[in-house]
Design a protein around this motif. Structure first.
Motif, PDB file in Angstrom:
ATOM      1  N   HIS A 176      95.248  29.003  60.056  1.00 17.14           N
ATOM      2  CA  HIS A 176      95.772  28.256  59.096  1.00 17.14           C
ATOM      3  C   HIS A 176      97.411  28.593  59.168  1.00 17.14           C
ATOM      4  O   HIS A 176      98.083  27.362  58.652  1.00 17.14           O
ATOM      5  N   LYS A 177      97.869  29.463  59.514  1.00 17.50           N
ATOM      6  CA  LYS A 177      99.459  29.628  59.565  1.00 17.50           C
ATOM      7  C   LYS A 177     100.010  28.395  60.567  1.00 17.50           C
ATOM      8  O   LYS A 177     101.011  27.757  60.342  1.00 17.50           O
ATOM      9  N   ASN A 198      90.272  33.683  64.680  1.00 21.62           N
ATOM     10  CA  ASN A 198      91.579  34.025  63.893  1.00 21.62           C
ATOM     11  C   ASN A 198      91.937  32.915  62.899  1.00 21.62           C
ATOM     12  O   ASN A 198      92.967  32.572  63.043  1.00 21.62           O
ATOM     13  N   PRO A 199      90.980  33.117  61.882  1.00 18.58           N
ATOM     14  CA  PRO A 199      91.148  31.805  60.807  1.00 18.58           C
ATOM     15  C   PRO A 199      92.556  32.239  60.235  1.00 18.58           C
ATOM     16  O   PRO A 199      93.149  31.061  59.947  1.00 18.58           O
ATOM     17  N   VAL A 200      93.102  33.372  59.975  1.00 17.33           N
ATOM     18  CA  VAL A 200      94.276  33.347  59.093  1.00 17.33           C
ATOM     19  C   VAL A 200      95.341  32.876  60.026  1.00 17.33           C
ATOM     20  O   VAL A 200      96.343  32.206  59.628  1.00 17.33           O
ATOM     21  N   GLN A 211     100.163  36.580  67.641  1.00 20.22           N
ATOM     22  CA  GLN A 211     101.641  36.723  67.970  1.00 20.22           C
ATOM     23  C   GLN A 211     101.984  35.421  68.347  1.00 20.22           C
ATOM     24  O   GLN A 211     103.363  35.028  68.005  1.00 20.22           O
ATOM     25  N   ASP A 212     101.200  34.576  69.196  1.00 25.03           N
ATOM     26  CA  ASP A 212     101.712  33.455  69.606  1.00 25.03           C
ATOM     27  C   ASP A 212     102.250  32.434  68.575  1.00 25.03           C
ATOM     28  O   ASP A 212     103.128  31.923  68.479  1.00 25.03           O
ATOM     29  N   VAL A 213     101.391  32.649  67.320  1.00 23.16           N
ATOM     30  CA  VAL A 213     101.693  31.698  66.246  1.00 23.16           C
ATOM     31  C   VAL A 213     102.945  32.189  65.585  1.00 23.16           C
ATOM     32  O   VAL A 213     103.791  31.487  65.186  1.00 23.16           O
ATOM     33  N   ASN A 215     102.126  26.952  78.388  1.00 26.61           N
ATOM     34  CA  ASN A 215     101.858  28.116  77.575  1.00 26.61           C
ATOM     35  C   ASN A 215     101.127  27.864  76.476  1.00 26.61           C
ATOM     36  O   ASN A 215     101.635  28.009  75.178  1.00 26.61           O
ATOM     37  N   PRO A 216      99.907  27.647  76.310  1.00 28.05           N
ATOM     38  CA  PRO A 216      99.066  27.514  74.986  1.00 28.05           C
ATOM     39  C   PRO A 216      99.190  28.503  73.939  1.00 28.05           C
ATOM     40  O   PRO A 216      99.431  29.797  74.450  1.00 28.05           O
ATOM     41  N   VAL A 217      98.886  28.477  72.830  1.00 24.79           N
ATOM     42  CA  VAL A 217      98.951  29.295  72.040  1.00 24.79           C
ATOM     43  C   VAL A 217      97.471  29.916  71.781  1.00 24.79           C
ATOM     44  O   VAL A 217      96.469  29.273  71.711  1.00 24.79           O
TER      45      VAL A 217
END
Ligand code: CP3
Length: 341
Positions: free
Chosen positions: A176-177, A171-173, A104-106, A98-100
């Motif tokens: 980084h999260k 999705n850089p934000v 929302q996954d993050v 189940n990769p990220v």
């Protein structure tokens, strides 16, 4: 007090009689005694059972008397502790079903209480320290946040980690999260390893060299540097970046105790880029251990001469390969032990 402290002295930059030696992935498949345990227990059972992990850790030491041991474990126990399923498939490698893939996954990923989630690692460290009997230092490790992200997003090994890079660039934000969550978990984890008794830690940035110099700063180095800053007052930190020669100058200006380098850079250029001021570790081409033993010995002596015996830790430029003959490993280690200036 550790009886053989060559490795710790080299990390401090002190003068030594000869440089210390260990090998990345030294607890591994080139050893028949490792294969005997591997046949009986699956990968994560080996990692999670302190008696097995400690036994595997000391196997190469019994045979070759390296100057440091590295705990048998894996960088992927960290995402596992963050509730990301990680499997180790035989003849395939890591597989994350189940990769990220989305912001929302993050959001759903946790920063765990590492004292509980990874307690088996600290127990393995304590068991290993008993077996080592303070003869040599024990190295603990973690993957760099970028290298861990590569597996979390890609879901498996890859030649180019295209999905991981696409995620960061679109999705850089969120990227980084995720990197910050991995960094926070890793810092807490390494601090617990220090409490459990490791004498140095190494951060493996195996896939840092996939990034351009600019992207490396943004997606990898700033997080490795956070780890160094958080640990530097407690323990020596070695930063190993495969293919990251372009970043050596910045890395040398950090508070790392040593930098690992791979075989694509000459000792001379590595010393120039780091202004001769930091301990370097490496950089024998792992495939060169397939050369005849007398050639290996000559090459190792030459490598030490080129790096210089001080501020230097002899190692490979990446992990040892499974098909290396035992007598060739013996030639590599003996050449260092027999080294005379
Ligand atoms: O260095 C050591 O002796 C300590 C043990 C160690 C392992 N993995 C054991 C292992 C260390 C330091 C690692 C780190 C690690 N794991 C890295 C960073 C270093 C590197 O080599 O780049 C990475 C990227 C991983 C992820 C990982 N674990 C991969 C890609 C694989 C498959 C490799 C392959 O060739 O099949 C693993 C499995 C693994 N970790 C093995 C070992 C000895 C081999 C499989 C097994 O024993 O069943």
């Amino acid at each position: 007090m550790i009886k053989n402290d060559l490795f710790l002295r080299a990390l401090k930059g002190e003068n030594v009689e000869r440089p210390p030696v260990w090998m990345m992935r030294q607890a591994g498949r080139y050893l028949p005694e490792f294969m005997a345990i591997k046949e009986k227990y699956d990968f994560f059972t080996r990692c999670q059972t302190p008696e097995l992990a400690s036994e595997i850790t000391v196997q190469p030491i019994r045979r070759y008397r390296m100057d440091a041991a590295i705990l048998f474990s894996d960088i992927l126990v960290v995402p596992q502790a963050m509730n990301i399923e990680v499997q180790m498939k035989p003849n395939f490698g890591p597989y994350l079903p189940n990769p990220v893939r989305t912001p929302q996954d993050v959001e759903n990923i946790i920063v765990p209480d590492v004292t509980q989630a990874l307690d088996y690692v600290y127990n393995a460290i304590k068991a290993t320290k008993e077996l080592l009997n303070d003869d040599i230092p024990l190295i603990g490790f973690a993957g760099s946040p970028w290298t861990i992200l590569c597996y979390c997003v890609q879901g498996q090994g890859s030649k180019n980690f295209d999905k991981a890079k696409a995620f960061c660039f679109t999705n850089p934000v969120a990227a980084h999260k995720l990197l910050q969550k991995i960094t926070d978990t890793t810092i807490a984890y390494l601090k617990q390893k220090v409490k459990a008794g490791v004498n140095a830690v190494q951060v493996f940035d195996s896939w840092g060299g996939m990034l351009s110099p600019t992207d490396y700063k943004e997606f990898s180095w700033q997080y490795i540097n956070q780890i160094i800053e958080a640990l530097k007052d407690e323990i020596p930190v070695i930063a190993f970046g495969k293919g990251c020669w372009f970043a050596l100058n910045d890395m040398a200006n950090s508070n790392a105790s040593a930098l690992g380098v791979d075989w694509t850079i000459s000792p001379k250029v590595a010393r120039q880029l780091t202004n001769n001021k930091i301990t370097l570790q490496g950089n024998f081409d792992p495939s060169r251990l397939l050369s005849p033993p007398n050639v290996i010995k000559q090459m190792v002596t030459q490598m030490i001469n080129e790096f210089g015996k001080d501020k230097y830790i002899v190692n490979l430029g990446h992990g040892i390969l499974p098909n290396i003959p035992l007598k060739n490993v013996d030639a590599f280690i003996s050449a260092v032990k027999e080294y005379k200036e």
